[in-house]
Design a protein around this motif. Structure first.
Motif, PDB file in Angstrom:
ATOM      1  N   ASN A  45       0.876  -1.206  -0.101  1.00 30.02           N
ATOM      2  CA  ASN A  45      -0.049  -0.009   0.134  1.00 30.02           C
ATOM      3  C   ASN A  45       0.844   1.319   0.050  1.00 30.02           C
ATOM      4  OD1 ASN A  45      -2.694  -1.112   0.433  1.00 30.02           O
ATOM      5  ND2 ASN A  45      -1.607  -1.947   2.260  1.00 30.02           N
ATOM      6  N   ARG A  46       2.035   1.305  -1.001  1.00 27.33           N
ATOM      7  CA  ARG A  46       2.905   2.534  -0.873  1.00 27.33           C
ATOM      8  C   ARG A  46       2.209   3.872  -0.744  1.00 27.33           C
ATOM      9  NH1 ARG A  46       7.909   0.780  -4.479  1.00 27.33           N
ATOM     10  NH2 ARG A  46       8.626  -0.932  -2.512  1.00 27.33           N
ATOM     11  N   SER A  47       1.175   3.806  -1.701  1.00 27.32           N
ATOM     12  CA  SER A  47       0.554   5.260  -1.826  1.00 27.32           C
ATOM     13  C   SER A  47      -0.621   5.266  -0.904  1.00 27.32           C
ATOM     14  CB  SER A  47      -0.204   5.281  -3.407  1.00 27.32           C
ATOM     15  OG  SER A  47      -1.261   4.212  -3.470  1.00 27.32           O
ATOM     16  N   GLN A  48      -1.257   4.517  -0.058  1.00 25.26           N
ATOM     17  CA  GLN A  48      -2.092   4.687   0.987  1.00 25.26           C
ATOM     18  C   GLN A  48      -1.590   3.928   1.883  1.00 25.26           C
ATOM     19  OE1 GLN A  48      -5.521   3.054  -0.820  1.00 25.26           O
ATOM     20  NE2 GLN A  48      -5.595   4.061  -2.505  1.00 25.26           N
ATOM     21  N   GLN A  49      -0.733   4.732   2.795  1.00 22.04           N
ATOM     22  CA  GLN A  49      -0.102   4.164   4.028  1.00 22.04           C
ATOM     23  C   GLN A  49      -1.180   4.291   5.211  1.00 22.04           C
ATOM     24  OE1 GLN A  49       3.944   5.689   4.818  1.00 22.04           O
ATOM     25  NE2 GLN A  49       4.559   4.948   3.033  1.00 22.04           N
ATOM     26  N   GLN A  50      -2.105   4.922   4.900  1.00 21.83           N
ATOM     27  CA  GLN A  50      -3.092   5.023   5.853  1.00 21.83           C
ATOM     28  C   GLN A  50      -3.658   3.637   6.319  1.00 21.83           C
ATOM     29  OE1 GLN A  50      -3.679   7.707   7.656  1.00 21.83           O
ATOM     30  NE2 GLN A  50      -5.414   7.507   8.905  1.00 21.83           N
ATOM     31  N   GLU A  51      -3.743   2.707   5.386  1.00 25.73           N
ATOM     32  CA  GLU A  51      -4.380   1.519   5.404  1.00 25.73           C
ATOM     33  C   GLU A  51      -3.699   0.755   6.715  1.00 25.73           C
ATOM     34  OE1 GLU A  51      -7.165   0.326   4.004  1.00 25.73           O
ATOM     35  OE2 GLU A  51      -7.388   2.335   3.152  1.00 25.73           O
ATOM     36  N   CYS A  52      -2.308   1.228   6.766  1.00 25.68           N
ATOM     37  CA  CYS A  52      -1.554   0.481   7.552  1.00 25.68           C
ATOM     38  C   CYS A  52      -1.199   0.774   9.059  1.00 25.68           C
ATOM     39  CB  CYS A  52      -0.106   0.530   6.952  1.00 25.68           C
ATOM     40  SG  CYS A  52       0.279  -0.244   5.470  1.00 25.68           S
ATOM     41  N   ARG A  53      -2.147   1.988   9.423  1.00 24.82           N
ATOM     42  CA  ARG A  53      -2.236   2.328  10.747  1.00 24.82           C
ATOM     43  C   ARG A  53      -2.713   1.479  11.984  1.00 24.82           C
ATOM     44  NH1 ARG A  53      -0.659   7.494  11.865  1.00 24.82           N
ATOM     45  NH2 ARG A  53      -1.999   7.819  13.685  1.00 24.82           N
ATOM     46  N   PRO A  54      -3.699   0.733  11.374  1.00 27.23           N
ATOM     47  CA  PRO A  54      -4.136  -0.384  12.612  1.00 27.23           C
ATOM     48  C   PRO A  54      -2.876  -1.159  12.921  1.00 27.23           C
ATOM     49  CG  PRO A  54      -5.703   0.193  10.834  1.00 27.23           C
ATOM     50  CD  PRO A  54      -4.600   0.741  10.428  1.00 27.23           C
ATOM     51  N   LEU A  55      -2.052  -1.483  11.948  1.00 23.90           N
ATOM     52  CA  LEU A  55      -1.024  -2.432  12.243  1.00 23.90           C
ATOM     53  C   LEU A  55       0.291  -1.755  12.760  1.00 23.90           C
ATOM     54  CD1 LEU A  55      -0.894  -4.561   8.956  1.00 23.90           C
ATOM     55  CD2 LEU A  55      -1.464  -5.440  11.024  1.00 23.90           C
ATOM     56  N   ALA A  56       0.417  -0.389  12.598  1.00 20.45           N
ATOM     57  CA  ALA A  56       1.317   0.212  13.393  1.00 20.45           C
ATOM     58  C   ALA A  56       0.971   0.304  15.199  1.00 20.45           C
ATOM     59  CB  ALA A  56       1.483   1.578  12.837  1.00 20.45           C
ATOM     60  N   LYS A  57      -0.429   0.593  15.220  1.00 14.12           N
ATOM     61  CA  LYS A  57      -0.825   0.813  16.390  1.00 14.12           C
ATOM     62  C   LYS A  57      -0.812  -0.762  17.281  1.00 14.12           C
ATOM     63  CE  LYS A  57      -4.820   1.714  19.167  1.00 14.12           C
ATOM     64  NZ  LYS A  57      -6.416   2.207  19.199  1.00 14.12           N
ATOM     65  N   LYS A  58      -1.194  -1.687  16.427  1.00 16.44           N
ATOM     66  CA  LYS A  58      -1.090  -3.030  16.977  1.00 16.44           C
ATOM     67  C   LYS A  58       0.473  -3.472  17.133  1.00 16.44           C
ATOM     68  CE  LYS A  58      -2.248  -7.817  15.668  1.00 16.44           C
ATOM     69  NZ  LYS A  58      -3.060  -8.608  14.562  1.00 16.44           N
ATOM     70  N   TYR A  59       1.309  -3.011  16.493  1.00 19.25           N
ATOM     71  CA  TYR A  59       2.965  -3.215  16.815  1.00 19.25           C
ATOM     72  C   TYR A  59       3.173  -2.775  18.242  1.00 19.25           C
ATOM     73  CZ  TYR A  59       7.963  -3.300  16.126  1.00 19.25           C
ATOM     74  OH  TYR A  59       9.306  -3.428  16.403  1.00 19.25           O
ATOM     75  N   LEU A  60       2.727  -1.314  18.019  1.00 23.92           N
ATOM     76  CA  LEU A  60       3.211  -0.634  19.383  1.00 23.92           C
ATOM     77  C   LEU A  60       2.647  -1.089  20.522  1.00 23.92           C
ATOM     78  CD1 LEU A  60       3.205   3.005  17.886  1.00 23.92           C
ATOM     79  CD2 LEU A  60       5.198   1.612  18.714  1.00 23.92           C
ATOM     80  N   GLN A  61       1.203  -1.590  20.578  1.00 21.07           N
ATOM     81  CA  GLN A  61       0.617  -1.965  21.550  1.00 21.07           C
ATOM     82  C   GLN A  61       1.454  -3.452  21.883  1.00 21.07           C
ATOM     83  OE1 GLN A  61      -2.187  -0.519  23.466  1.00 21.07           O
ATOM     84  NE2 GLN A  61      -1.158  -2.085  24.820  1.00 21.07           N
ATOM     85  N   CYS A  62       1.980  -4.272  21.138  1.00 17.91           N
ATOM     86  CA  CYS A  62       2.393  -5.228  21.447  1.00 17.91           C
ATOM     87  C   CYS A  62       3.850  -5.163  21.961  1.00 17.91           C
ATOM     88  CB  CYS A  62       2.803  -6.081  20.045  1.00 17.91           C
ATOM     89  SG  CYS A  62       3.815  -7.814  20.282  1.00 17.91           S
ATOM     90  N   ARG A  63       4.335  -4.121  21.906  1.00 15.96           N
ATOM     91  CA  ARG A  63       5.756  -3.813  22.205  1.00 15.96           C
ATOM     92  C   ARG A  63       5.445  -3.089  23.774  1.00 15.96           C
ATOM     93  NH1 ARG A  63      10.521  -3.854  19.461  1.00 15.96           N
ATOM     94  NH2 ARG A  63      11.356  -2.300  21.089  1.00 15.96           N
ATOM     95  N   MET A  64       4.610  -2.440  24.043  1.00 15.47           N
ATOM     96  CA  MET A  64       4.126  -2.074  25.360  1.00 15.47           C
ATOM     97  C   MET A  64       3.653  -3.354  26.249  1.00 15.47           C
ATOM     98  SD  MET A  64       2.099   1.520  25.058  1.00 15.47           S
ATOM     99  CE  MET A  64       1.354   1.340  23.600  1.00 15.47           C
ATOM    100  N   ASP A  65       2.992  -4.139  25.501  1.00 15.48           N
ATOM    101  CA  ASP A  65       2.427  -5.296  26.392  1.00 15.48           C
ATOM    102  C   ASP A  65       3.727  -6.429  26.834  1.00 15.48           C
ATOM    103  OD1 ASP A  65      -0.145  -4.290  26.132  1.00 15.48           O
ATOM    104  OD2 ASP A  65      -0.809  -5.703  24.403  1.00 15.48           O
ATOM    105  N   THR A  66       4.470  -6.234  25.925  1.00 15.80           N
ATOM    106  CA  THR A  66       5.926  -7.213  26.296  1.00 15.80           C
ATOM    107  C   THR A  66       6.892  -6.386  26.958  1.00 15.80           C
ATOM    108  OG1 THR A  66       6.677  -6.810  24.142  1.00 15.80           O
ATOM    109  CG2 THR A  66       5.223  -8.797  24.436  1.00 15.80           C
ATOM    110  N   GLY A  67       6.806  -5.083  27.276  1.00 13.80           N
ATOM    111  CA  GLY A  67       7.865  -4.522  27.920  1.00 13.80           C
ATOM    112  C   GLY A  67       9.056  -4.022  27.235  1.00 13.80           C
ATOM    113  N   LEU A  68       8.748  -3.807  25.939  1.00 10.19           N
ATOM    114  CA  LEU A  68       9.786  -3.395  25.100  1.00 10.19           C
ATOM    115  C   LEU A  68       9.694  -2.009  24.729  1.00 10.19           C
ATOM    116  CD1 LEU A  68       9.793  -6.299  22.488  1.00 10.19           C
ATOM    117  CD2 LEU A  68      11.603  -5.879  24.083  1.00 10.19           C
ATOM    118  N   PHE A  69       8.530  -1.405  25.277  1.00 10.93           N
ATOM    119  CA  PHE A  69       8.374   0.010  25.030  1.00 10.93           C
ATOM    120  C   PHE A  69       7.450   0.630  26.266  1.00 10.93           C
ATOM    121  CE2 PHE A  69       5.977   3.660  22.893  1.00 10.93           C
ATOM    122  CZ  PHE A  69       7.130   4.143  22.241  1.00 10.93           C
TER     123      PHE A  69
END
Length: 92
Positions: A45-69
């Motif tokens: 989705n190079r031209s529509q990166q907005q589509e990937c924001r839920p995955l970015a959020k999920k990644y950050l949440q995973c890092r918070m849940d595992t103590g990496l962030f």
């Protein structure tokens, strides 16, 4: 023959710590699956990166849940409440 700055000195860039502190590597691969999903989304989705924001959020949440962030509110990380509702169908 010399390359670089005059006198052979290397210009010093100001060194500042990251805004959110350290960002440890995921040595145990606890969030690798989400990272790969996100990177694949960015690639497709190079031209529509907005589509990937839920995955970015999920990644950050995973890092918070595992103590990496450090724990933080998603609004402080650039995610609005509307995005949270769109990415979580149970809230609709």
């Amino acid at each position: 023959m010399s390359f670089g700055a005059a006198g052979g000195s290397i210009p010093m860039a100001s060194k500042e710590p990251p805004e959110r502190g350290s960002f440890p590597l995921d040595h145990f691969g606890e969030c690798t699956y989400v990272m790969r999903e996100y990177l694949e989304c960015i690639k497709t989705n190079r031209s529509q990166q907005q589509e990937c924001r839920p995955l970015a959020k999920k990644y950050l949440q995973c890092r918070m849940d595992t103590g990496l962030f450090g724990q933080d509110d998603m609004r402080n990380l650039g995610f609005t409440d509307e995005e949270a509702e769109r990415s979580d169908p149970s809230k609709q």
